[in-house]
Design a protein around this motif. Structure first.
Motif, PDB file in Angstrom:
ATOM      1  N   GLY C 114       0.825  -1.203   0.000  1.00 39.01           N
ATOM      2  CA  GLY C 114       0.000   0.000   0.000  1.00 39.01           C
ATOM      3  C   GLY C 114       0.857   1.249   0.000  1.00 39.01           C
ATOM      4  N   MET C 115       0.231   2.388  -0.330  1.00 36.61           N
ATOM      5  CA  MET C 115       1.018   3.616  -0.379  1.00 36.61           C
ATOM      6  C   MET C 115       0.186   4.808   0.069  1.00 36.61           C
ATOM      7  N   VAL C 116       0.847   5.698   0.818  1.00 37.10           N
ATOM      8  CA  VAL C 116       0.231   6.950   1.245  1.00 37.10           C
ATOM      9  C   VAL C 116       1.123   8.068   0.732  1.00 37.10           C
ATOM     10  N   PHE C 117       0.499   9.105   0.174  1.00 37.32           N
ATOM     11  CA  PHE C 117       1.275  10.109  -0.544  1.00 37.32           C
ATOM     12  C   PHE C 117       1.522  11.354   0.300  1.00 37.32           C
ATOM     13  N   GLN C 118       2.462  12.157  -0.203  1.00 37.40           N
ATOM     14  CA  GLN C 118       2.863  13.369   0.500  1.00 37.40           C
ATOM     15  C   GLN C 118       1.683  14.297   0.721  1.00 37.40           C
ATOM     16  N   LYS C 119       0.965  14.549  -0.394  1.00 34.73           N
ATOM     17  CA  LYS C 119      -0.199  15.406  -0.276  1.00 34.73           C
ATOM     18  C   LYS C 119      -1.401  14.479  -0.272  1.00 34.73           C
ATOM     19  N   SER C 120      -2.278  14.633   0.728  1.00 32.72           N
ATOM     20  CA  SER C 120      -3.410  13.724   0.794  1.00 32.72           C
ATOM     21  C   SER C 120      -4.207  13.838  -0.505  1.00 32.72           C
ATOM     22  N   ASN C 121      -4.603  12.694  -1.041  1.00 31.50           N
ATOM     23  CA  ASN C 121      -5.307  12.700  -2.326  1.00 31.50           C
ATOM     24  C   ASN C 121      -6.596  11.899  -2.272  1.00 31.50           C
ATOM     25  N   PRO C 122      -7.518  12.301  -1.385  1.00 32.07           N
ATOM     26  CA  PRO C 122      -8.793  11.579  -1.374  1.00 32.07           C
ATOM     27  C   PRO C 122      -9.501  11.755  -2.715  1.00 32.07           C
ATOM     28  N   PHE C 123     -10.244  10.734  -3.111  1.00 29.24           N
ATOM     29  CA  PHE C 123     -11.048  10.855  -4.322  1.00 29.24           C
ATOM     30  C   PHE C 123     -12.221  11.787  -4.028  1.00 29.24           C
ATOM     31  N   PRO C 124     -12.679  12.535  -5.011  1.00 30.60           N
ATOM     32  CA  PRO C 124     -13.791  13.464  -4.757  1.00 30.60           C
ATOM     33  C   PRO C 124     -15.116  12.723  -4.607  1.00 30.60           C
ATOM     34  N   LYS C 125     -15.160  11.840  -3.627  1.00 27.39           N
ATOM     35  CA  LYS C 125     -16.368  11.046  -3.367  1.00 27.39           C
ATOM     36  C   LYS C 125     -16.604  11.056  -1.865  1.00 27.39           C
ATOM     37  N   SER C 126     -17.545  10.243  -1.421  1.00 25.34           N
ATOM     38  CA  SER C 126     -17.837  10.228   0.013  1.00 25.34           C
ATOM     39  C   SER C 126     -16.706   9.526   0.773  1.00 25.34           C
ATOM     40  N   ILE C 127     -16.678   9.747   2.080  1.00 29.33           N
ATOM     41  CA  ILE C 127     -15.683   9.102   2.935  1.00 29.33           C
ATOM     42  C   ILE C 127     -15.776   7.587   2.784  1.00 29.33           C
ATOM     43  N   PHE C 128     -16.996   7.082   2.841  1.00 31.01           N
ATOM     44  CA  PHE C 128     -17.212   5.642   2.718  1.00 31.01           C
ATOM     45  C   PHE C 128     -16.663   5.115   1.396  1.00 31.01           C
ATOM     46  N   GLU C 129     -17.014   5.815   0.314  1.00 35.32           N
ATOM     47  CA  GLU C 129     -16.604   5.345  -1.007  1.00 35.32           C
ATOM     48  C   GLU C 129     -15.086   5.345  -1.174  1.00 35.32           C
ATOM     49  N   ASN C 130     -14.412   6.302  -0.524  1.00 32.67           N
ATOM     50  CA  ASN C 130     -12.957   6.329  -0.594  1.00 32.67           C
ATOM     51  C   ASN C 130     -12.356   5.043  -0.053  1.00 32.67           C
ATOM     52  N   VAL C 131     -12.882   4.595   1.073  1.00 34.91           N
ATOM     53  CA  VAL C 131     -12.327   3.392   1.694  1.00 34.91           C
ATOM     54  C   VAL C 131     -12.798   2.145   0.950  1.00 34.91           C
ATOM     55  N   ALA C 132     -14.035   2.195   0.471  1.00 34.30           N
ATOM     56  CA  ALA C 132     -14.609   1.015  -0.172  1.00 34.30           C
ATOM     57  C   ALA C 132     -14.027   0.761  -1.563  1.00 34.30           C
ATOM     58  N   TYR C 133     -13.446   1.832  -2.166  1.00 34.34           N
ATOM     59  CA  TYR C 133     -12.998   1.719  -3.552  1.00 34.34           C
ATOM     60  C   TYR C 133     -12.048   0.542  -3.787  1.00 34.34           C
ATOM     61  N   GLY C 134     -11.001   0.449  -2.929  1.00 39.79           N
ATOM     62  CA  GLY C 134     -10.020  -0.622  -3.099  1.00 39.79           C
ATOM     63  C   GLY C 134     -10.653  -2.000  -2.949  1.00 39.79           C
ATOM     64  N   LEU C 135     -11.604  -2.096  -2.028  1.00 39.17           N
ATOM     65  CA  LEU C 135     -12.294  -3.374  -1.819  1.00 39.17           C
ATOM     66  C   LEU C 135     -13.118  -3.737  -3.041  1.00 39.17           C
ATOM     67  N   ARG C 136     -13.793  -2.740  -3.570  1.00 40.45           N
ATOM     68  CA  ARG C 136     -14.657  -2.975  -4.740  1.00 40.45           C
ATOM     69  C   ARG C 136     -13.852  -3.446  -5.937  1.00 40.45           C
ATOM     70  N   ILE C 137     -12.837  -2.637  -6.325  1.00 42.74           N
ATOM     71  CA  ILE C 137     -12.147  -2.964  -7.573  1.00 42.74           C
ATOM     72  C   ILE C 137     -11.396  -4.283  -7.463  1.00 42.74           C
ATOM     73  N   ASN C 138     -10.994  -4.653  -6.237  1.00 41.32           N
ATOM     74  CA  ASN C 138     -10.281  -5.909  -6.101  1.00 41.32           C
ATOM     75  C   ASN C 138     -11.216  -7.059  -5.751  1.00 41.32           C
ATOM     76  N   GLY C 139     -12.507  -6.759  -5.665  1.00 40.98           N
ATOM     77  CA  GLY C 139     -13.487  -7.806  -5.373  1.00 40.98           C
ATOM     78  C   GLY C 139     -13.221  -8.503  -4.053  1.00 40.98           C
ATOM     79  N   LEU C 140     -12.883  -7.736  -3.019  1.00 43.19           N
ATOM     80  CA  LEU C 140     -12.460  -8.350  -1.760  1.00 43.19           C
ATOM     81  C   LEU C 140     -13.605  -8.624  -0.801  1.00 43.19           C
ATOM     82  N   THR C 141     -14.780  -8.097  -1.081  1.00 41.30           N
ATOM     83  CA  THR C 141     -15.895  -8.378  -0.183  1.00 41.30           C
ATOM     84  C   THR C 141     -17.032  -8.984  -0.974  1.00 41.30           C
TER      85      THR C 141
END
Lengths: 280, 293, 278
Positions: C114-141
């Motif tokens: 995993g990686m965290v960047f110098q300048k925070s780069n949240p996606f312009p979506k909801s807080i929930f969707e930001n965290v859920a994104y990685g789970l969704r695209i990788n089909g983890l849930t």
């Protein structure tokens, strides 16, 4: 002396702008004074007629709406896909460079040439006839360079940090583009599409060339219907010697200009909202 | 299907969409070339290109395209007499003199000028400009080359001014400052430093404007008339290449006849002229960009 | 300079740092890098880097800006692949698997790293969707409930749950800078990586937000192998077990953090950590 020359030159330059704007003013005034009094609900709801004072633009208006909607439906996916390829995938490749050069040149090909292409390819070879589909396909080719150009610009405004954030979570290139980049670029894409369509909506020559008729006694009911559009109706009326038909032409121009202005207003609204969002 | 395969397929699909533009060019050339080839079977190419009479729709058919070409040139030249100097002056004003607030207002207005449908300009030329001109020029006929030429110039002016302005604004500030430091006025700086430095960019804009004028259809179809005539007189009705294509398309000319093929032959000529100009313009603009990249 | 070769520190008799080190400092090697060179076009940005990073510890990269520490971090999850015209020589291995092998699936690699960047780069979506994104695209849930659980778990791990639990569906862009950065950490943790790369994660934050991130890093090393790039030497000293010092694209010295800051082997390191150069 040289200072006076400078002032004179500045005034002359300014004058050209004034002349251009005055001409625009004259154009608007001319059309308003000729056509405004002819505008009414009846004019919008009546169908074309031999009698100038009973004629209306209903069929032409419906035809324009059908053709422009379908043009957008065709040009949007293809234009966006092409722009994504050129901006996100094909950078630096020779094929991409060649395609770019080709698009730049296509953007400057006269619209009537697109009409000849539509006539030879869509109407005859593919057997679409003089249908809404053939007209929209022709106009979509014409609109594509604009859609591609504006989509590329919109894609370029998406910061690379968003792409990196997505990649770092194990997203593939396409997942990143589809889920993150494209939604952020969407307002810019739509603005570009509307501007491209507002150009296409006034196109007359290519549709005449593919054989869209000047008189159609019905509104389209499917994409395979024959059709006419507002600009062709205007051309038809303006070509008649009677003054009454010229008045109708002016009124129809007003209808066309209102359509055009509302499309531009939507584009400005979308762009404005987008810019404000971007600053949050 | 594995992710990699899917990604590969998507990239191919996107490439196909991008390549559609190349197919469009190829399609244009193929359609025009096919019908032109058939046309040239019946009409010798020399007669087509050098003949001075164009009467394919009359009983006594003649296929000399020169009257249409000359008509096109005549209207385009009038348009250029308006659009080039005015467009350049407007660009100089916007780039070198105008306060930024004024620019921000004036540029969208110029864009409106460029966004008005050409059929509207045709109406304006026929019902406003021609009658206006007739008050000063009684010999002007109702259809003529002058009025649509002037209006076309007005329509193309924004294209010239906006592309020229872009080119001038790309000229580095240092060049201007060097000129001012030598005591030059703004006019001297604009004309002797900025315009020459932006020369290839401005030329590219001019060439694109010529190409646009040659291909413009509705203004001439409405206001210039439908009489192919080999003349340089801007007061009489003429016919351009584009207006001829419209004229034939409005009638019902059966496919496969020589009349039908004439529009493709004329279209081919029109395409070659504009495409050639566009290529030169693109090449100049690229050279300009390299100079100041 | 050219004679300097970084050494794998001896790990016998390590003193526990501040008496609170949760793991023994001789845990197994997680990332092994051997003679790595990196090029932007013709320009060589990294020169012969060899280093061994141990699991479940925090390793800090320090050095002046432009020294290559961020570039090196990005070679570990092949983030530099997306920059055109870059080139890598040498090897990087994670759990003995070569990272720059042509058969390796980059997407799978980034899921593990995993990686965290110098300048925070949240996606312009909801807080929930930001965290859920990685789970969704990788089909983890597999279910909505599981998704919500994983999102909550990640937000808790990143110590931001209490602040956002009532507004999960608000835009992430409305959060403060420090919250955004912790959200980005939660987002990275959601897909349960083994390694967490952090590129100056606190450089844009105020002291209080910085402290929270540092506490978080300290907690997270129980579960993750953490590599952090920082230009702040105090931060490196506070959070890390090992420190690597980079200078002009080279790794000058790599050792236990306490040793690096008290008795560095290289004169250059000493000059840098005492503020005499850089």
């Amino acid at each position: 002396m040289s200072k006076q020359m400078d002032l004179l030159f500045q005034l002359a330059s300014l004058l050209t702008l004034v002349v251009a704007l005055a001409a625009l003013g004259a154009l608007v005034f001319d059309i308003l004074s000729d056509g405004a009094s002819r505008l009414s609900w009846a004019f919008l709801n009546n169908i074309a007629s031999r009698n100038a004072d009973q004629a209306g633009v209903y069929h032409a208006l419906m035809g324009t709406i059908w053709v422009i909607t379908l043009t957008g439906a065709l040009a949007l996916p293809i234009g966006v896909a092409a722009a994504i390829y050129l901006e996100e995938y094909g950078t630096r490749s020779r094929a991409a460079h060649f395609i770019e050069l080709n698009i730049a040149n296509l953007a400057a090909v006269p619209s009537i040439i697109y009409g000849l292409l539509g006539l030879g390819l869509f109407v005859r070879l593919m057997g679409m006839g003089q249908s809404v589909m053939a007209g929209a396909a022709t106009l979509a080719l014409l609109a594509l360079p604009v859609v591609i150009l504006s989509t590329r610009e919109a894609l370029r405004t998406v910061p690379s940090s968003i792409r990196e954030g997505s990649y770092a979570l194990g997203a593939t290139k396409w997942q990143t583009i589809w889920n993150q980049v494209l939604p952020m670029a969407l307002p810019g894409v739509l603005t570009g599409l509307i501007l491209a369509l507002s150009r296409a909506i006034g196109e007359t020559a290519p549709l005449i060339t593919i054989g869209a008729l000047t008189y159609i006694p019905f509104a389209p009911d499917s994409v395979w219907s024959k059709f006419t559009v507002l600009p062709i109706q205007i051309f038809n009326w303006v070509s008649r010697p009677q003054v009454e038909f010229k008045t109708n032409a002016a009124a129809a121009i007003l209808v066309l200009l209102v359509l055009l202005l509302s499309m531009n207003a939507i584009a400005i609204f979308v762009r404005d909202r987008y810019q404000r969002q971007g600053r949050v | 299907m594995s992710t990699r395969t899917l990604e590969w397929i998507i990239e191919r699909l996107l490439f196909l969409c991008a390549a559609l533009s190349v197919l469009t060019t190829a399609g244009i050339i193929a359609v025009l070339a096919f019908e032109t080839y058939e046309f040239l079977h019946e009409v010798p190419v020399l007669e087509f290109l050098t003949g001075t009479e164009w009467t394919p729709l009359f009983a006594n058919q003649r296929f000399g395209v020169l009257p249409l070409v000359v008509g096109t040139m005549l209207v385009s030249s009038i348009a250029m007499v308006v659009a080039l100097p005015m467009g350049l002056l407007a660009a100089i004003y916007l780039s070198e003199y105008a306060p930024s607030g004024f620019r921000r207002i004036i540029k969208p207005v110029l864009e409106i000028l460029a966004g008005v449908p050409t059929v509207v300009y045709g109406y304006f030329a026929l019902t406003f400009v021609t009658p206006l001109l007739q008050q000063f020029l009684p010999s002007l006929s109702g259809f003529n080359a002058l009025s649509p030429g002037l209006v076309m110039g007005l329509m193309i002016l924004p294209l010239v001014s906006s592309l020229s302005e872009d080119a001038m604004r790309a000229v580095p500030r240092g060049l201007r400052e060097g000129s001012y430091a030598l005591g030059a006025t703004r006019m001297q700086t604009a004309l002797k430093v900025v315009v020459p430095a932006a020369f290839s960019g401005i030329t590219a804009a001019f060439i694109l404007a010529v190409s646009r004028a040659i291909g413009e259809t509705m203004i001439v179809a409405i206001a210039a008339g439908q009489q192919p005539r080999l003349t340089a007189n801007p007061f009489v009705p003429i016919e351009t290449m584009t207006a001829y294509i419209v004229q034939v398309s409005l009638g019902d000319t059966p496919q496969g006849t020589i009349e039908y093929r004439t529009i493709f032959a004329v279209g081919m000529l029109l395409f070659l002229m504009t495409f050639g100009l566009n290529l030169v313009s693109t090449w100049l603009r690229q050279r300009f960009r390299e100079e100041y990249a | 300079m050219s004679g300097v070769s970084p050494t794998v520190p001896s790990l016998s008799g390590v003193a526990k740092r501040g008496g609170q080190s949760p793991a023994s400092l001789d845990s197994p090697v997680k990332i092994a890098v051997d003679r790595l060179n990196f090029y932007y076009g013709e320009k060589r940005a990294l020169d012969g880097i060899s280093i061994q990073i141990r699991s479940n510890l925090v390793t800090a990269f320090i050095g002046p800006s432009g020294c290559g520490k961020s570039t090196f971090l990005r070679t570990l999850n092949r983030m530099n692949d997306i920059i055109p015209g870059t080139r890598v020589e040498g090897t990087v291995e994670i759990d003995n698997q070569p990272v720059y092998d042509s058969s390796l699936d980059v997407v799978a690699l980034r899921r593990r790293v995993g990686m965290v960047f110098q300048k925070s780069n949240p996606f312009p979506k909801s807080i929930f969707e930001n965290v859920a994104y990685g789970l969704r695209i990788n089909g983890l849930t597999t279910s909505k409930v599981e998704m919500a659980d994983r999102v909550e778990e990640s937000l808790r791990q990143a110590a931001i749950w209490e602040e956002v639990k009532d507004r999960l569906h608000d835009s992430a862009l409305a959060l403060s800078g420090g919250q955004q950065q912790r959200l980005c950490i939660a987002r990275a943790l959601a897909i349960r990586p083994e390694i967490l790369l952090m590129d100056e994660p606190a450089s844009a934050l105020d002291p209080i937000a910085t402290q929270r991130i540092e506490e978080l890093i300290y907690d997270l090393r129980k579960t993750y192998t953490i590599v952090i790039v920082t230009h702040n030497m105090q931060q490196a000293a506070r959070v890390s077990d090992f420190t690597a010092f980079f200078w002009l694209g080279r790794l000058v010295e790599f050792d236990r953090t306490d040793k690096m800051f008290t008795a560095p082997a290289e004169k250059l390191t000493e000059d840098y950590v005492t503020g005499r150069c850089g």
